[in-house]
Write a protein that holds these residues in place. Structure first.
Motif, PDB file in Angstrom:
ATOM      1  N   LYS A  80     104.216 -34.982 148.250  1.00  0.00           N
ATOM      2  CA  LYS A  80     103.564 -35.834 147.312  1.00  0.00           C
ATOM      3  C   LYS A  80     102.132 -35.462 147.466  1.00  0.00           C
ATOM      4  O   LYS A  80     101.465 -35.489 146.500  1.00  0.00           O
ATOM      5  N   PHE A  81     101.532 -35.243 148.597  1.00  0.00           N
ATOM      6  CA  PHE A  81      99.994 -34.999 148.852  1.00  0.00           C
ATOM      7  C   PHE A  81      99.440 -33.870 148.240  1.00  0.00           C
ATOM      8  O   PHE A  81      98.698 -33.652 147.471  1.00  0.00           O
ATOM      9  N   LEU A  82     100.593 -32.653 148.323  1.00  0.00           N
ATOM     10  CA  LEU A  82      99.919 -31.149 147.849  1.00  0.00           C
ATOM     11  C   LEU A  82      99.877 -31.432 146.267  1.00  0.00           C
ATOM     12  O   LEU A  82      98.948 -30.769 145.470  1.00  0.00           O
ATOM     13  N   SER A  83     101.016 -32.107 145.653  1.00  0.00           N
ATOM     14  CA  SER A  83     100.763 -32.094 144.233  1.00  0.00           C
ATOM     15  C   SER A  83      99.793 -33.016 143.506  1.00  0.00           C
ATOM     16  O   SER A  83      99.045 -32.720 142.715  1.00  0.00           O
ATOM     17  N   ALA A  84      99.416 -34.077 144.477  1.00  0.00           N
ATOM     18  CA  ALA A  84      98.239 -34.825 143.891  1.00  0.00           C
ATOM     19  C   ALA A  84      96.958 -34.056 144.137  1.00  0.00           C
ATOM     20  O   ALA A  84      96.125 -34.330 143.241  1.00  0.00           O
ATOM     21  N   LEU A  85      97.077 -33.299 145.400  1.00  0.00           N
ATOM     22  CA  LEU A  85      95.623 -32.428 145.368  1.00  0.00           C
ATOM     23  C   LEU A  85      95.663 -31.485 144.264  1.00  0.00           C
ATOM     24  O   LEU A  85      94.422 -31.322 143.796  1.00  0.00           O
ATOM     25  N   SER A  86      96.678 -30.687 143.910  1.00  0.00           N
ATOM     26  CA  SER A  86      96.703 -29.733 142.979  1.00  0.00           C
ATOM     27  C   SER A  86      96.110 -30.469 141.455  1.00  0.00           C
ATOM     28  O   SER A  86      95.348 -29.890 140.663  1.00  0.00           O
ATOM     29  N   SER A  87      96.670 -31.765 141.462  1.00  0.00           N
ATOM     30  CA  SER A  87      96.403 -32.431 140.303  1.00  0.00           C
ATOM     31  C   SER A  87      94.685 -32.793 140.009  1.00  0.00           C
ATOM     32  O   SER A  87      94.273 -32.491 138.991  1.00  0.00           O
ATOM     33  N   GLN A  88      94.388 -33.115 141.204  1.00  0.00           N
ATOM     34  CA  GLN A  88      92.832 -33.171 141.327  1.00  0.00           C
ATOM     35  C   GLN A  88      91.908 -32.043 141.001  1.00  0.00           C
ATOM     36  O   GLN A  88      91.020 -32.061 140.369  1.00  0.00           O
ATOM     37  N   VAL A  89      92.316 -31.018 141.502  1.00  0.00           N
ATOM     38  CA  VAL A  89      91.747 -29.840 141.679  1.00  0.00           C
ATOM     39  C   VAL A  89      91.641 -29.288 140.224  1.00  0.00           C
ATOM     40  O   VAL A  89      90.638 -28.910 139.636  1.00  0.00           O
ATOM     41  N   ALA A  90      92.918 -29.495 139.314  1.00  0.00           N
ATOM     42  CA  ALA A  90      92.826 -28.875 138.125  1.00  0.00           C
ATOM     43  C   ALA A  90      92.424 -29.771 136.857  1.00  0.00           C
ATOM     44  O   ALA A  90      93.091 -29.902 135.891  1.00  0.00           O
ATOM     45  N   THR A  91      91.493 -30.658 137.183  1.00  0.00           N
ATOM     46  CA  THR A  91      90.992 -31.621 136.246  1.00  0.00           C
ATOM     47  C   THR A  91      89.737 -30.952 135.791  1.00  0.00           C
ATOM     48  O   THR A  91      88.842 -30.250 136.118  1.00  0.00           O
ATOM     49  N   PRO A  92      89.365 -31.587 134.455  1.00  0.00           N
ATOM     50  CA  PRO A  92      88.229 -31.246 133.612  1.00  0.00           C
ATOM     51  C   PRO A  92      86.927 -31.561 134.599  1.00  0.00           C
ATOM     52  O   PRO A  92      85.754 -30.845 134.733  1.00  0.00           O
ATOM     53  N   SER A  93      87.042 -32.798 135.499  1.00  0.00           N
ATOM     54  CA  SER A  93      85.847 -33.116 136.191  1.00  0.00           C
ATOM     55  C   SER A  93      85.582 -32.115 137.281  1.00  0.00           C
ATOM     56  O   SER A  93      84.485 -32.241 137.776  1.00  0.00           O
ATOM     57  N   THR A  94      86.483 -31.258 137.784  1.00  0.00           N
ATOM     58  CA  THR A  94      86.508 -30.529 138.739  1.00  0.00           C
ATOM     59  C   THR A  94      85.954 -29.068 138.121  1.00  0.00           C
ATOM     60  O   THR A  94      85.193 -28.405 138.362  1.00  0.00           O
ATOM     61  N   VAL A  95      86.850 -28.449 137.133  1.00  0.00           N
ATOM     62  CA  VAL A  95      86.958 -27.381 136.740  1.00  0.00           C
ATOM     63  C   VAL A  95      85.523 -27.060 135.609  1.00  0.00           C
ATOM     64  O   VAL A  95      85.050 -26.086 135.937  1.00  0.00           O
ATOM     65  N   LEU A  96      85.047 -28.199 135.129  1.00  0.00           N
ATOM     66  CA  LEU A  96      83.905 -27.892 134.196  1.00  0.00           C
ATOM     67  C   LEU A  96      82.618 -28.365 134.920  1.00  0.00           C
ATOM     68  O   LEU A  96      81.669 -28.313 134.291  1.00  0.00           O
ATOM     69  N   ASN A  97      82.609 -28.801 136.158  1.00  0.00           N
ATOM     70  CA  ASN A  97      81.461 -29.146 136.982  1.00  0.00           C
ATOM     71  C   ASN A  97      81.143 -28.062 137.882  1.00  0.00           C
ATOM     72  O   ASN A  97      81.868 -28.064 139.090  1.00  0.00           O
ATOM     73  N   PRO A  98      80.167 -27.396 137.745  1.00  0.00           N
ATOM     74  CA  PRO A  98      79.946 -26.102 138.687  1.00  0.00           C
ATOM     75  C   PRO A  98      79.678 -26.775 140.158  1.00  0.00           C
ATOM     76  O   PRO A  98      79.814 -26.035 141.210  1.00  0.00           O
ATOM     77  N   PHE A  99      78.871 -27.962 140.123  1.00  0.00           N
ATOM     78  CA  PHE A  99      78.719 -28.424 141.482  1.00  0.00           C
ATOM     79  C   PHE A  99      79.748 -28.970 142.295  1.00  0.00           C
ATOM     80  O   PHE A  99      79.804 -29.272 143.301  1.00  0.00           O
ATOM     81  N   LYS A 100      80.950 -29.096 141.648  1.00  0.00           N
ATOM     82  CA  LYS A 100      82.067 -29.300 142.414  1.00  0.00           C
ATOM     83  C   LYS A 100      83.149 -28.293 142.550  1.00  0.00           C
ATOM     84  O   LYS A 100      83.922 -28.156 143.287  1.00  0.00           O
ATOM     85  N   LEU A 101      83.066 -27.449 141.415  1.00  0.00           N
ATOM     86  CA  LEU A 101      84.143 -26.258 141.066  1.00  0.00           C
ATOM     87  C   LEU A 101      83.799 -25.118 142.320  1.00  0.00           C
ATOM     88  O   LEU A 101      84.904 -24.998 143.023  1.00  0.00           O
ATOM     89  N   TYR A 102      82.568 -24.749 142.385  1.00  0.00           N
ATOM     90  CA  TYR A 102      82.058 -23.749 143.383  1.00  0.00           C
ATOM     91  C   TYR A 102      82.348 -24.070 144.918  1.00  0.00           C
ATOM     92  O   TYR A 102      82.856 -23.553 145.664  1.00  0.00           O
ATOM     93  N   PRO A 103      82.210 -25.438 145.351  1.00  0.00           N
ATOM     94  CA  PRO A 103      82.071 -25.726 146.570  1.00  0.00           C
ATOM     95  C   PRO A 103      83.832 -25.880 146.758  1.00  0.00           C
ATOM     96  O   PRO A 103      84.324 -25.541 147.955  1.00  0.00           O
ATOM     97  N   THR A 104      84.674 -26.168 145.999  1.00  0.00           N
ATOM     98  CA  THR A 104      86.037 -26.546 146.026  1.00  0.00           C
ATOM     99  C   THR A 104      86.637 -25.074 146.143  1.00  0.00           C
ATOM    100  O   THR A 104      87.184 -24.821 146.863  1.00  0.00           O
ATOM    101  N   MET A 105      86.275 -24.282 145.208  1.00  0.00           N
ATOM    102  CA  MET A 105      86.840 -22.948 145.256  1.00  0.00           C
ATOM    103  C   MET A 105      86.283 -22.312 146.653  1.00  0.00           C
ATOM    104  O   MET A 105      87.319 -21.404 147.298  1.00  0.00           O
ATOM    105  N   GLY A 106      85.271 -22.544 146.902  1.00  0.00           N
ATOM    106  CA  GLY A 106      84.630 -21.669 148.187  1.00  0.00           C
ATOM    107  C   GLY A 106      85.292 -22.187 149.451  1.00  0.00           C
ATOM    108  O   GLY A 106      85.784 -21.477 150.371  1.00  0.00           O
ATOM    109  N   ALA A 107      85.618 -23.390 149.498  1.00  0.00           N
ATOM    110  CA  ALA A 107      86.388 -24.209 150.707  1.00  0.00           C
ATOM    111  C   ALA A 107      87.709 -23.516 150.779  1.00  0.00           C
ATOM    112  O   ALA A 107      88.543 -23.135 151.859  1.00  0.00           O
ATOM    113  N   GLY A 108      88.356 -23.693 149.494  1.00  0.00           N
ATOM    114  CA  GLY A 108      89.807 -23.278 149.545  1.00  0.00           C
ATOM    115  C   GLY A 108      90.030 -21.524 149.764  1.00  0.00           C
ATOM    116  O   GLY A 108      90.939 -21.201 150.629  1.00  0.00           O
TER     117      GLY A 108
END
Length: 426
Positions: free
Chosen positions: A328-356
């Motif tokens: 349940k948690f991994l599915s919820a995490l993937s859903s949040q990562v793959a949202t426009p608010s993350t993918v289209l926001n470089p201030f959130k996308l790059y830290p997320t990609m970097g951390a992962g």
């Protein structure tokens, strides 16, 4: 005294513009003026049947008695030319002439080309940056006697209890302990294909046989003896390569890609996306994992998320219930990562990609598109397009969970044929 000729030959007395033969100064003359203001009525303007009434040079200066009149001479304007305002020319309507209309099509085209170029350059740069961060450490080419690949793609997703990169303070805060080395804390098979994704948890206490394998570091072949162990012991004995070999041997399912993440990386990803919202079905309190949650919807930060997915002693089904929470948690995490608010926001996308990407360990053949496909499939599981389940269990023996061999065989057949999964797990 100079003797001037009285007139040019055939002079009719109108000597303006050609000099005068008389020693006397000429009298004041009336010169043509172009008045300001509205255009003359048709037929009365320039080239239209006579000149309009003009002010005369009463005071010899051309002002006609009005001191505020300016005919244009004082400012250096040239009449009848574009630079001078375009007055008095043929067809002129008395207004300033305008330049050519802007070419909006050309401007829009240039803007589109510029924006497209910037997007392409950014995308290419991001791809190479992200690709360079992947830790391709797992060599699946040394895995022996592999099953034939079926339809679709199978990922083996592993959560390890590695403390690498954690300070003593972080270990205490995250309640990870300080054990050396690393073991598997969770294992899942994700199948992607034409019938939606299927996520299957492999309980760490599953009873499996260790087959003949080649050592990942020594290269030496270790003959299988029929030894029965818990599944997580395979990883502890010789790492990812032996774990893949053991899963393939005991299921008959070909593993295409391997993905692993440790404690620190997991917590960092959750914090990078700003936390993950979960609907926790019951109150949970576990002193060993640090979990302390009330029932209901809440947003978990990295520390809380790690406690949630590691909890098993506070759950009635122990490890089986824990695997369900992990799914349940991994599915919820993937859903949040793959949202426009993350993918289209470089201030959130790059830290997320970097951390992962910094904390992921993958096989040598793994590409970014494979990784992206895995995340999108995980999102599909939580979105209702796929299936999540535990490996079918028949019972237990000596603390080890025994798989239901008939159901496992049917499940693997359906996955290999990329059919809709009808087998049910616990």
């Amino acid at each position: 005294m100079t003797n001037w000729p009285e007139a040019w030959p055939q002079d009719d007395g109108a000597r303006y513009g050609r000099g005068s033969g008389s020693a006397q100064p000429e009298s004041a003359r009336v010169m043509r003026q172009v008045r300001r203001g509205p255009a003359a009525p048709p037929g009365q303007g320039a080239y239209g049947g006579g000149m309009p009434q003009q002010a005369s040079y009463v005071d010899g200066r051309g002002h006609g008695g009005h001191s505020d009149y300016d005919g244009g001479y004082n400012t250096g304007r040239v009449y009848g030319s574009p630079a001078g305002g375009g007055y008095g020319g043929p067809g002129d309507d008395g207004r300033h002439s305008r330049g050519p209309a802007p070419d909006w099509r050309r401007r829009v085209k240039l803007t589109a080309i510029t924006v497209t170029t910037l997007l392409v350059v950014t995308a290419v740069g991001t791809y190479f940056w992200a690709d360079s961060k992947l830790n391709r450490e797992v060599d699946l080419s040394i895995v022996l006697d592999r099953p034939e690949a079926g339809e679709g793609t199978n990922y083996l997703i592993v959560g390890s209890d590695s403390r690498a990169g954690l300070t003593d303070e972080q270990k205490k805060k995250l309640r990870t302990g300080s054990a050396e080395g690393k073991r598997t804390d969770s294992m899942m098979i994700l199948h992607t294909g034409s019938n939606g994704p299927t996520l299957i948890s492999l309980p760490r206490d599953s009873n499996v046989e260790i087959p003949t394998f080649k050592g990942s570091e020594s290269g030496k072949t270790f003959q299988g003896t029929g030894r029965q162990v818990k599944l997580n012991a395979a990883y502890a004995e010789d790492g990812p390569e032996l774990l893949v070999r053991t899963v393939e041997f005991n299921t008959g399912l070909h593993i295409d890609h391997y993905v692993e993440i440790g404690f620190a990386g997991f917590a960092n990803i959750v914090d990078a996306v700003g936390g993950v919202e979960m609907d926790i079905p019951q109150d949970i309190k576990d002193t060993k994992s640090g979990a302390d949650f009330k029932k209901g919807k809440q947003t978990l930060n990295g520390e809380e998320a790690l406690a949630f997915v590691r909890t098993r002693y506070a759950l009635a089904g122990s490890d089986l219930d824990r695997t369900k929470n992990q799914q349940k948690f991994l599915s919820a995490l993937s859903s949040q990562v793959a949202t426009p608010s993350t993918v289209l926001n470089p201030f959130k996308l790059y830290p997320t990609m970097g951390a992962g990407l910094d904390s992921l360990i993958v096989d040598k053949e793994m590409g970014l598109f494979d990784l992206a496909g895995m995340f999108w499939a995980m999102k599909g599981v939580s979105g209702g397009d796929g299936t999540s389940m535990n490996m079918p269990i028949a019972g237990s023996s000596g603390g080890n969970l025994l798989w239901d061999k008939a159901k496992v065989k049917q499940l693997v057949t359906q996955l290999n044929n990329d059919e809709k999964v009808t087998v049910k797990g616990d």
